[in-house]
Design an enzyme around this catalytic site. Structure first.
Site, short mmCIF file in Angstrom:
data_model
loop_
_atom_site.label_atom_id
_atom_site.label_comp_id
_atom_site.label_asym_id
_atom_site.label_seq_id
_atom_site.Cartn_x
_atom_site.Cartn_y
_atom_site.Cartn_z
N ILE A 172 1.26 12.35 10.76
CA ILE A 172 2.13 11.81 9.70
C ILE A 172 1.82 12.42 8.33
O ILE A 172 1.39 11.72 7.42
CB ILE A 172 2.01 10.26 9.65
CG1 ILE A 172 0.51 9.82 9.71
CG2 ILE A 172 2.80 9.61 10.76
CD1 ILE A 172 0.27 8.38 9.30
N TYR A 215 0.06 0.57 -0.27
CA TYR A 215 0.47 1.77 -1.02
C TYR A 215 1.37 1.39 -2.21
O TYR A 215 2.47 0.87 -2.03
CB TYR A 215 1.21 2.77 -0.12
CG TYR A 215 0.40 3.23 1.09
CD1 TYR A 215 -0.98 3.09 1.15
CD2 TYR A 215 1.03 3.80 2.19
CE1 TYR A 215 -1.71 3.50 2.25
CE2 TYR A 215 0.31 4.22 3.30
CZ TYR A 215 -1.06 4.05 3.33
OH TYR A 215 -1.77 4.45 4.42
N1 LIG Z 1 -4.61 4.29 7.79
C1 LIG Z 1 -5.21 4.77 6.72
O1 LIG Z 1 -6.26 4.28 6.26
C2 LIG Z 1 -4.62 5.97 6.02
C3 LIG Z 1 -5.38 6.72 5.11
C4 LIG Z 1 -4.80 7.82 4.51
C5 LIG Z 1 -3.50 8.18 4.82
N2 LIG Z 1 -2.75 7.44 5.69
C6 LIG Z 1 -1.34 7.79 6.01
O2 LIG Z 1 -1.29 9.15 6.39
C7 LIG Z 1 -0.39 9.85 5.54
C8 LIG Z 1 -0.81 11.29 5.37
O3 LIG Z 1 -2.11 11.41 4.82
P1 LIG Z 1 -2.39 11.83 3.30
O4 LIG Z 1 -1.22 11.52 2.45
O5 LIG Z 1 -3.69 11.22 2.95
O6 LIG Z 1 -2.67 13.37 3.36
P2 LIG Z 1 -1.96 14.67 3.98
O7 LIG Z 1 -0.68 14.31 4.65
O8 LIG Z 1 -3.00 15.38 4.74
O9 LIG Z 1 -1.67 15.52 2.67
C9 LIG Z 1 -0.77 15.10 1.69
C10 LIG Z 1 -0.93 16.04 0.49
O10 LIG Z 1 -0.59 17.36 0.89
C11 LIG Z 1 0.48 17.87 0.09
N3 LIG Z 1 1.34 18.63 1.02
C12 LIG Z 1 2.13 18.14 2.00
N4 LIG Z 1 2.73 19.14 2.68
C13 LIG Z 1 2.31 20.28 2.11
C14 LIG Z 1 2.58 21.65 2.38
N5 LIG Z 1 3.40 22.02 3.35
N6 LIG Z 1 1.97 22.58 1.59
C15 LIG Z 1 1.12 22.21 0.60
N7 LIG Z 1 0.82 20.93 0.31
C16 LIG Z 1 1.41 19.96 1.06
C17 LIG Z 1 1.15 16.65 -0.49
O11 LIG Z 1 1.68 16.92 -1.76
P3 LIG Z 1 3.28 16.78 -2.08
O12 LIG Z 1 3.65 15.36 -1.81
O13 LIG Z 1 3.35 17.16 -3.50
O14 LIG Z 1 3.98 17.75 -1.16
C18 LIG Z 1 -0.01 15.68 -0.64
O15 LIG Z 1 -0.70 15.94 -1.83
C19 LIG Z 1 -0.44 9.03 4.25
O16 LIG Z 1 0.61 9.34 3.37
C20 LIG Z 1 -0.41 7.64 4.81
O17 LIG Z 1 0.91 7.28 5.23
C21 LIG Z 1 -3.31 6.35 6.32
#
Ligand SMILES: NC(=O)c1ccc[n+]([C@@H]2O[C@H](COP(=O)([O-])OP(=O)(O)OC[C@H]3O[C@@H](n4cnc5c(N)ncnc54)[C@H](OP(=O)(O)O)[C@@H]3O)[C@@H](O)[C@H]2O)c1
Length: 284
Positions: A240, A52
């Protein structure tokens, strides 16, 4: 005998993701402040990866942790991941040391292989074994593994005679992506492996889903909170969500106490149907 999976004691079943953090200098102070806010609100589980922001997300997290206090390190549960390109025995060691340096956190609670690459599992497992021995990680696990990968991984664990096996598989899991319910989740349950749900908000989409918003409104919560509560409705799953916005960080945190009723779960199944049929669990 399979190596027993190390038992993970998460400080809470909801943590903070950091993908997309640490990518730009302009956003840095806002992101550090957001993570610091999460710590203030009560978040103790943090997920990051060397990938990241090319280490930038780990640096953001590390900077936010500076004020938390070294003596309070045991309160935290920090997860990071090694890229498959670094997953040789010596590569894992170097990558982990670099992650710990950026995070300034002395050790990782959980270290994951980010996804299956060309590297043989034995190499990676030997690297994880070295890290355990040196006290640089408390547990190891995998991410984006399907059942076949897990079976091969367990075979490699057995052949090396490791004391503890992969404790966790971090997987894409949200209302819009329920594929792991088809077989993988059942396999992991049968083998004592915990699940960490990533992208639980469908990368933000679920927070704006009209049908979900209607159900959430009836319960007096937000769509994001309902999506997150759903993702952790079973005790062996942690979630997460990522946010760099203080208000959303608080909103998401509220979801860990929300218990959905049978009727709500049935309504969610209608809106986001589960995979059609479940294959019998492979006896492997
Ligand atoms: N192992 C893997 O291959 C893998 C792949 C993907 C992700 N991950 C991990 O999982 C974590 C979470 O997944 P993700 O970041 O892909 O997606 P997510 O947590 O499903 O969504 C994050 C998005 O949603 C927005 N958001 C968060 N809370 C909100 C709310 N209450 N209302 C409206 N929008 C909201 C955030 O924007 P703002 O920041 O502007 O609030 C961001 O754009 C990642 O950050 C990473 O640590 C791991």
């Amino acid at each position: 005998m399979n190596a027993p999976a190390g038992v993970l004691h998460f400080p809470a079943r909801l943590g903070l993701g950091t993908w997309m953090m640490g990518e730009s200098r302009a956003a840095r102070s806002r992101e550090v402040a957001a993570v610091a806010h999460a710590l203030q609100v009560g978040y103790r589980l943090f997920d990051t990866a060397e990938l990241y922001g090319d280490g930038g997300a780990e640096r953001v997290l590390g900077e936010a942790l500076l004020d938390f206090g070294r003596e309070r390190r045991p309160e935290l549960f920090i997860v990071s991941k090694v890229k498959p390109a670094h997953a040789s025995r010596s590569g894992v060691l170097a990558a982990c040391e670099a992650s710990i340096e950026r995070l300034g956190c002395a050790y990782l609670d959980l270290y994951l292989l980010h996804w299956r690459g060309p590297q043989g599992f034995n190499q990676t497992l030997q690297g994880f074994g070295d890290l355990l021995q040196r006290g640089l990680i408390r547990h190891f696990g995998v991410s984006n593994f399907d059942v076949e990968d897990l079976v091969r991984w367990r075979e490699a664990e057995r052949s090396l005679g490791l004391g503890a096996g992969a404790a966790c598989n971090q997987l894409y899991y949200c209302l819009q992506a329920r594929g792991i319910e088809y077989q993988l989740l059942g396999w992991q349950r049968a083998h004592g492996m915990q699940t960490m749900a990533y992208s639980p908000l469908g990368r933000g989409e679920l927070a704006h889903h009209p049908g979900l918003a209607r159900l959430a409104k009836a319960r007096g919560v937000s769509a994001a909170q309902m999506a997150l509560a759903w993702s952790i409705r079973d005790a062996d799953v942690v979630t997460i969500p990522k946010s760099a916005d203080p208000q959303r960080i608080e909103e998401n945190w509220g979801a860990r106490e929300l218990v959905l009723g049978m009727h709500e779960l049935a309504q969610l199944d209608q809106l986001f149907p589960p995979p059609r049929s479940k294959r019998p669990l492979a006896m492997v």
